[in-house]
Design an enzyme around this catalytic site. Structure first.
Site, PDB file in Angstrom:
ATOM      1  N   THR A 184     -43.669  15.241  10.311  1.00  0.00           N
ATOM      2  CA  THR A 184     -42.549  15.777   9.534  1.00  0.00           C
ATOM      3  C   THR A 184     -42.670  15.589   8.027  1.00  0.00           C
ATOM      4  OG1 THR A 184     -41.075  15.483  11.379  1.00  0.00           O
ATOM      5  CG2 THR A 184     -40.046  15.566   9.220  1.00  0.00           C
TER       6      THR A 184
ATOM      7  N   HIS B 231     -46.242  15.524  18.457  1.00  0.00           N
ATOM      8  CA  HIS B 231     -47.021  16.330  17.506  1.00  0.00           C
ATOM      9  C   HIS B 231     -47.704  15.357  16.570  1.00  0.00           C
ATOM     10  CE1 HIS B 231     -43.815  15.442  14.624  1.00  0.00           C
ATOM     11  NE2 HIS B 231     -43.002  15.612  15.649  1.00  0.00           N
TER      12      HIS B 231
ATOM     13  N   HIS C  36     -39.086  16.554  21.636  1.00  0.00           N
ATOM     14  CA  HIS C  36     -39.650  15.228  21.935  1.00  0.00           C
ATOM     15  C   HIS C  36     -39.142  14.721  23.274  1.00  0.00           C
ATOM     16  CE1 HIS C  36     -41.868  14.133  18.391  1.00  0.00           C
ATOM     17  NE2 HIS C  36     -40.875  14.459  17.595  1.00  0.00           N
TER      18      HIS C  36
ATOM     19  N   TYR D 250     -29.764  11.841   3.389  1.00  0.00           N
ATOM     20  CA  TYR D 250     -29.993  12.331   4.751  1.00  0.00           C
ATOM     21  C   TYR D 250     -29.064  11.684   5.781  1.00  0.00           C
ATOM     22  CZ  TYR D 250     -32.117  13.896   9.005  1.00  0.00           C
ATOM     23  OH  TYR D 250     -32.304  14.472  10.243  1.00  0.00           O
TER      24      TYR D 250
HETATM   25  P1  AMP Z   1     -40.987  13.755  13.351  1.00  0.00           P
HETATM   26  O1  AMP Z   1     -40.952  13.078  14.641  1.00  0.00           O
HETATM   27  O2  AMP Z   1     -42.224  13.537  12.542  1.00  0.00           O
HETATM   28  O3  AMP Z   1     -40.772  15.249  13.579  1.00  0.00           O
HETATM   29  O4  AMP Z   1     -39.731  13.246  12.484  1.00  0.00           O
HETATM   30  C1  AMP Z   1     -38.483  13.834  12.720  1.00  0.00           C
HETATM   31  C2  AMP Z   1     -37.363  13.011  12.198  1.00  0.00           C
HETATM   32  O5  AMP Z   1     -37.405  12.912  10.779  1.00  0.00           O
HETATM   33  C3  AMP Z   1     -36.025  13.623  12.487  1.00  0.00           C
HETATM   34  O6  AMP Z   1     -35.495  13.191  13.702  1.00  0.00           O
HETATM   35  C4  AMP Z   1     -35.159  13.221  11.328  1.00  0.00           C
HETATM   36  O7  AMP Z   1     -34.175  12.295  11.715  1.00  0.00           O
HETATM   37  C5  AMP Z   1     -36.118  12.594  10.344  1.00  0.00           C
HETATM   38  N1  AMP Z   1     -35.897  13.170   9.017  1.00  0.00           N
HETATM   39  C6  AMP Z   1     -36.013  14.448   8.666  1.00  0.00           C
HETATM   40  N2  AMP Z   1     -35.708  14.658   7.365  1.00  0.00           N
HETATM   41  C7  AMP Z   1     -35.377  13.440   6.868  1.00  0.00           C
HETATM   42  C8  AMP Z   1     -34.967  12.984   5.588  1.00  0.00           C
HETATM   43  N3  AMP Z   1     -34.838  13.838   4.559  1.00  0.00           N
HETATM   44  N4  AMP Z   1     -34.723  11.659   5.444  1.00  0.00           N
HETATM   45  C9  AMP Z   1     -34.872  10.809   6.483  1.00  0.00           C
HETATM   46  N5  AMP Z   1     -35.254  11.185   7.718  1.00  0.00           N
HETATM   47  C10 AMP Z   1     -35.504  12.491   7.925  1.00  0.00           C
HETATM   48 ZN    ZN Z   2     -40.953  17.263  12.367  1.00  0.00          ZN
HETATM   49 ZN    ZN Z   3     -40.981  15.136  15.701  1.00  0.00          ZN
END
Ligand code: AMP
Ligand code: ZN
Ligand code: ZN
Length: 411
Positions: A74, A349, A198, A158
């Site tokens: 992300t 991912h 997920h 956030y």
């Molecule tokens: P991932 O598993 O890499 O896709 O991370 C996803 C998670 O990132 C989501 O569940 C969000 O809660 C977190 N996330 C997304 N944008 C932000 C942000 N701007 N600040 C903090 N956490 C975030």
């Molecule tokens: Zn993501």
């Molecule tokens: Zn994710």
């Protein structure tokens, strides 16, 4: 004859006056809303719930898939989308990382979100604000930090639980501001597809529900833009950071089968393990892991395959281990904590960006974009120069190029 000349002169004066005369309606400057649907895999676009997105694609550009940066996580990818830089150049090399000066970076750590020294390069909102335009963000990684000394005009700390309606309402309020005050760039973010993916997997009915929910939010933004009479002024770009693929308890790589985990720091775990050995112990750790598991590829820093563009930054650890699609890198201790113990399910991912399952959605429409066009897979580093062009801004140097996406533009 004379009357025709008078008409011509009047017409010419009228044209020159457009945009400056107080009585004439000024030509609105182009604007853009960048919407991220976290984990919205490219093929979700053909699921029943994605009807607003397909309608947007029908009058704009749809990519077969957008290829994320490595690792397909992300934070690295959201920040690549807005800077056009690969993670090794912008410095957000993982969702979890360390820096000798700044300490540790985690998604949940608000201090890190607000610390500008984590965030390299120039995000599109800084490009806009530096060139006299305004920007707004209803969430985006990096939007909470004053990057390059510039704070975005409107931003939100956030909060995962903020209702979609609240986010959309605020974006439409920003869009409704008079032209002289309205933000040129607005970012908007939804995590529902990532959350469901997920937990339940990409094919699950729960993921279809999430697809419908985020699609409705996009529909509400698009309808709101039309109601405000701004369809010819505002571009809508819908992107994702990465895709999603199933994992299983039958595809585990247990690191402590090969290595005493007391001798290293594992800064990020799966599917890309960032391993920091003690000083001088790098070669031993490398040899302990290399060629030990057929689905784990272990690299010394500087030897990560060139196509990953993942060598240059000081935050990249001395050893990087990458799992094959669908495999999970884990430890005995982690597995013991799961209920039931050993359970690994759902999807993940982070894998090789070239895998179709890691491909992200890209749909965009607006006055500067081609209509009803399907484009082949392209890398997400090109979104920044595309946005700068659509907004009439000078782009900062980046790894992307407008030439790579010129076929997205209206002729
Ligand atoms: P991932 O598993 O890499 O896709 O991370 C996803 C998670 O990132 C989501 O569940 C969000 O809660 C977190 N996330 C997304 N944008 C932000 C942000 N701007 N600040 C903090 N956490 C975030
Ligand atoms: Zn993501
Ligand atoms: Zn994710």
């Amino acid at each position: 004859m004379t009357a025709r000349w008078v008409m011509l002169v009047l017409l010419l004066v009228g044209c020159r006056g457009a945009g400056t005369a107080a009585s004439a309606r000024p030509v609105p400057a182009p604007r853009l809303v960048l919407i991220s649907l976290d984990g919205f895999r490219a093929d979700y676009l053909d699921r029943p719930g994605a009807r607003h997105l397909r309608a947007l694609a029908a009058r704009g550009v749809r990519a077969e898939r957008m290829i994320p940066a490595f690792p397909s996580k992300t934070f690295p990818n959201h920040y690549t989308l807005v800077t056009g830089l690969t993670p090794e150049h912008h410095g957000i090399v993982a969702n979890a990382m360390t820096d000798p000066l700044l300490g540790t970076f985690k998604l949940s750590d608000q201090q890190a979100q607000w610390e500008p020294r984590w965030w390299g390069g120039e995000p599109i909102w800084v490009t806009a604000e530096r060139q006299g335009r305004r920007a707004a963000s209803y969430f985006w990684p990096g939007s909470e930090a004053p990057i390059g000394g510039k704070r975005i005009t409107w931003w939100k700390a956030y909060e995962h639980e903020t209702p979609h309606e609240t986010r959309v309402r605020q974006v439409l309020e920003w869009l409704a501001l008079p032209d002289s005050q309205a933000p040129a760039v607005i970012t908007l973010y939804f995590s529902a597809t990532d959350d469901a993916g997920h937990r339940y997997g990409p094919q699950a009915p729960e993921t279809d529900v999430a697809i419908t929910r985020v699609d409705s939010a996009v529909g509400a933004v698009v309808d709101g833009i039309a109601r405000l009479g701004l369809r010819d002024a505002v571009h809508v770009l819908v992107v994702a950071d990465h895709g999603m693929t199933e994992v299983s308890r039958d595809r585990l790589i247990v690191l402590d089968d090969y290595l005493d985990l007391g001798t290293v720091d594992v800064i990020d775990w799966t599917p890309v393990a960032a391993i920091q050995p003690r000083a001088g112990d790098e070669e031993r750790v490398y040899r302990a892991l290399r060629d030990r598991h057929p689905h784990l590829h272990v690299y010394r820093k500087g030897e990560v395959p060139a196509r990953y563009h993942f060598n240059a930054h000081p935050r990249i650890t001395p050893i990087v281990a990458v799992a094959d699609e669908g495999w999970t890198i884990t430890s005995r201790a982690y597995l013991a904590r799961q209920t039931p113990p050993g359970a690994v399910s759902g999807a993940a991912h982070g894998y090789d960006p070239a895998l179709p399952s890691m491909g992200a959605v890209f749909v965009a429409a607006g006055p500067g974009l081609a209509r009803g066009v399907r484009v082949p897979p392209f890398r997400n580093i090109h979104v920044y120069p595309l946005m700068a062009h659509l907004l009439g801004l000078r782009a900062a140097p980046s790894d992307g190029s407008l030439d790579s996406v010129r076929h997205f533009l209206r002729r």
